[in-house]
Structure formats: C-alpha cells, structure tokens
Design a protein around this motif. Sequence first.
Motif, PDB file in Angstrom:
ATOM      1  N   LYS A  56       0.839  -1.199   0.000  1.00 50.05           N
ATOM      2  CA  LYS A  56       0.000   0.000   0.000  1.00 50.05           C
ATOM      3  C   LYS A  56       0.875   1.250   0.000  1.00 50.05           C
ATOM      4  N   GLN A  57       0.333   2.326  -0.524  1.00 51.15           N
ATOM      5  CA  GLN A  57       0.986   3.617  -0.434  1.00 51.15           C
ATOM      6  C   GLN A  57      -0.060   4.710  -0.518  1.00 51.15           C
ATOM      7  N   LYS A  58       0.312   5.913  -0.122  1.00 46.88           N
ATOM      8  CA  LYS A  58      -0.588   7.059  -0.195  1.00 46.88           C
ATOM      9  C   LYS A  58      -0.088   8.008  -1.277  1.00 46.88           C
ATOM     10  N   GLY A  59      -0.860   8.140  -2.331  1.00 37.67           N
ATOM     11  CA  GLY A  59      -0.532   9.059  -3.398  1.00 37.67           C
ATOM     12  C   GLY A  59       0.688   8.657  -4.186  1.00 37.67           C
ATOM     13  N   GLY A  60       0.998   9.484  -5.201  1.00 41.21           N
ATOM     14  CA  GLY A  60       2.180   9.263  -6.016  1.00 41.21           C
ATOM     15  C   GLY A  60       1.980   8.178  -7.053  1.00 41.21           C
ATOM     16  N   SER A  61       2.954   8.069  -7.934  1.00 34.35           N
ATOM     17  CA  SER A  61       2.900   7.049  -8.969  1.00 34.35           C
ATOM     18  C   SER A  61       3.278   5.688  -8.382  1.00 34.35           C
ATOM     19  N   ILE A  62       2.645   4.675  -8.909  1.00 27.95           N
ATOM     20  CA  ILE A  62       2.930   3.318  -8.447  1.00 27.95           C
ATOM     21  C   ILE A  62       4.113   2.764  -9.218  1.00 27.95           C
ATOM     22  N   ILE A  63       5.147   2.405  -8.489  1.00 27.11           N
ATOM     23  CA  ILE A  63       6.294   1.734  -9.099  1.00 27.11           C
ATOM     24  C   ILE A  63       6.335   0.315  -8.542  1.00 27.11           C
ATOM     25  N   LEU A  64       6.052  -0.608  -9.393  1.00 29.21           N
ATOM     26  CA  LEU A  64       5.955  -1.995  -8.951  1.00 29.21           C
ATOM     27  C   LEU A  64       7.321  -2.587  -8.657  1.00 29.21           C
ATOM     28  N   PRO A  65       7.446  -3.341  -7.589  1.00 24.93           N
ATOM     29  CA  PRO A  65       8.678  -4.089  -7.353  1.00 24.93           C
ATOM     30  C   PRO A  65       8.725  -5.285  -8.294  1.00 24.93           C
ATOM     31  N   ASP A  66       9.832  -5.996  -8.240  1.00 26.11           N
ATOM     32  CA  ASP A  66       9.909  -7.220  -9.040  1.00 26.11           C
ATOM     33  C   ASP A  66       8.778  -8.171  -8.655  1.00 26.11           C
TER      34      ASP A  66
END
Length: 276
Positions: A56-66
């Motif tokens: 989960k994160q709040k705001g910003g662009s989603i950068i997927l991990p491997d």
Amino acid sequence: MSYANFVPKIWAKAIERELERKLVFAEDCNRQYEGDVKQMGDTVKILGVGKPTISKQKGGSIILPDAENVEDTSVEMQINTVAYFNFLVDDIDKRQAVGGLMDALNTEATQELASEMDKDIAALAGTRDAKKLYSDYKAVNADNVLGTLDLALQMLQENDVPADAKIVATVPPWFLTHLRTAYTKLDTDNSDLLKNGKVGRYNNILIKMSNNVYSTASGSNIMVRTERAVAFANPLTHTEPYRPEKRFSDAVKGYVLYGTKIVRPKELMILNVKNG
C-alpha cells in the motif's frame, strides 16, 4: 448350499453402504481425492497456494517491485493402510435355515472395519500437524465445557475460517454428558440428527459422539474442524467367499484400502482435555 452362492458382489456393495452409514469421523472429511487412487501405495499430492504480498501507499505514482514468487504448499496422502477380516462359517445349511446369518455377519464385519478406519482418522489428533488448544490437558466439567468449545471456535475464526462454515466437534461420551448438563438446548431428540453419531448443535458447532476419539493416559484429544481440514480416501472395498482346502467349512475374507491426512491444519483445533 455353498457360501459362494451368496453373490459376493452384492454383499460387497452392502458392506460399502453400511460403512458409509457407520463412519463417524470419515463423514466430515474431504473425500474429493478418492477417485484419484486405485491401488495400494498410491500417493495423492495435494497442492495449496500461498498468499501474495499486498503493498500500500498514499498518493504518487505506483512503481511496482519485481514480481513476487509465491511459494506453493503441498502435502502428500499415502493410500497404504489395509484393514481386513477372514473367518470360517461351519454347517452353513443349518445356520442359514435359522435366518439372519448374512445380516449378522455383514453388520459385524462392517462395524469393525468402519471402527478401524475411524480410529486412524481420530488418531491424527495426536500428530504434530494437529494444533492443541492448551499447553497441557485441561480439566473440563459442566461449568467450563461451553467456554472450551467457544474458545476452539474463536481460534478457528481467527485462522480465517468463515463464520458460516460447517464446524464439527466429535466428542467422547464423558464430554457429551457435561455438555448436556451445561446446555439444555442441545437437540438430542431430533431424529434427523441421530445419524453417524450426530447428537446436537451448540453455537453453530455440530456435535457428534464417538468412542473412537483419540485418547492417551492424560486425556482425550477432541477434533473441532471444518470438512476440509482432513482428507480421507477409501478407494477399494473387497469381499470374497472361499473354501479352505483343509476344512469342511466355508469362509469369507475381505478388506478395505484407505488413507487419511491433515491437509488444512488451520481449520483443525484439538481440545486436549480430561474429565474434571
């Protein structure tokens, strides 16, 4: 009249039907793998899947991990247990004239075979995969028996067992006596329940009674579980009459082939209790 004239295939089917009726522990097992096993030594590998990680994160662009490699889980159930019988029947004509011979032998053989299979399922309560509710055997009486069942149900629900799942507790006679004393609403007069050990309900738990509950010198190990917690397979039931070479008698022999395994340990809780 030879015993061979009694059509063993018909008798075998009768034993299979009676086994289904008399099994108590096996009735609430996962039996979907039964069609996959045919012979002694077959092993069923039961696959499971792990849970992927949720981020989960709040705001910003989603950068997927491997991409995550979600490990699977698996258990193996061996079909390698055989329970069997072999008995003589002398003076068959005279005995058959009295009537009821076949029914009596069928009932006795069925009851003993079913009991042996149920004992092996019940014995899983003493294995490492079966989680015990208490660190030591807890004394149970009419004052705390309901709380003991409530705690087992709570532990299952904390393991994400759905609230509407069928939960079964198979108890010994002494535990049932305390339960009846404590819970007067236990429905012991409902004829629809009085099959395969069923005796009533409490807090959405189906209560069954069996003398095959796994016990030690310290106390009883009562299974409280869903229908998916334990797998059971009985792919083969066989009976045949024969003529012993050195006896003037007819004889009957038969066996059942089966295997059992805890496959969903989180859906099984063991009440390790003693009569207090």
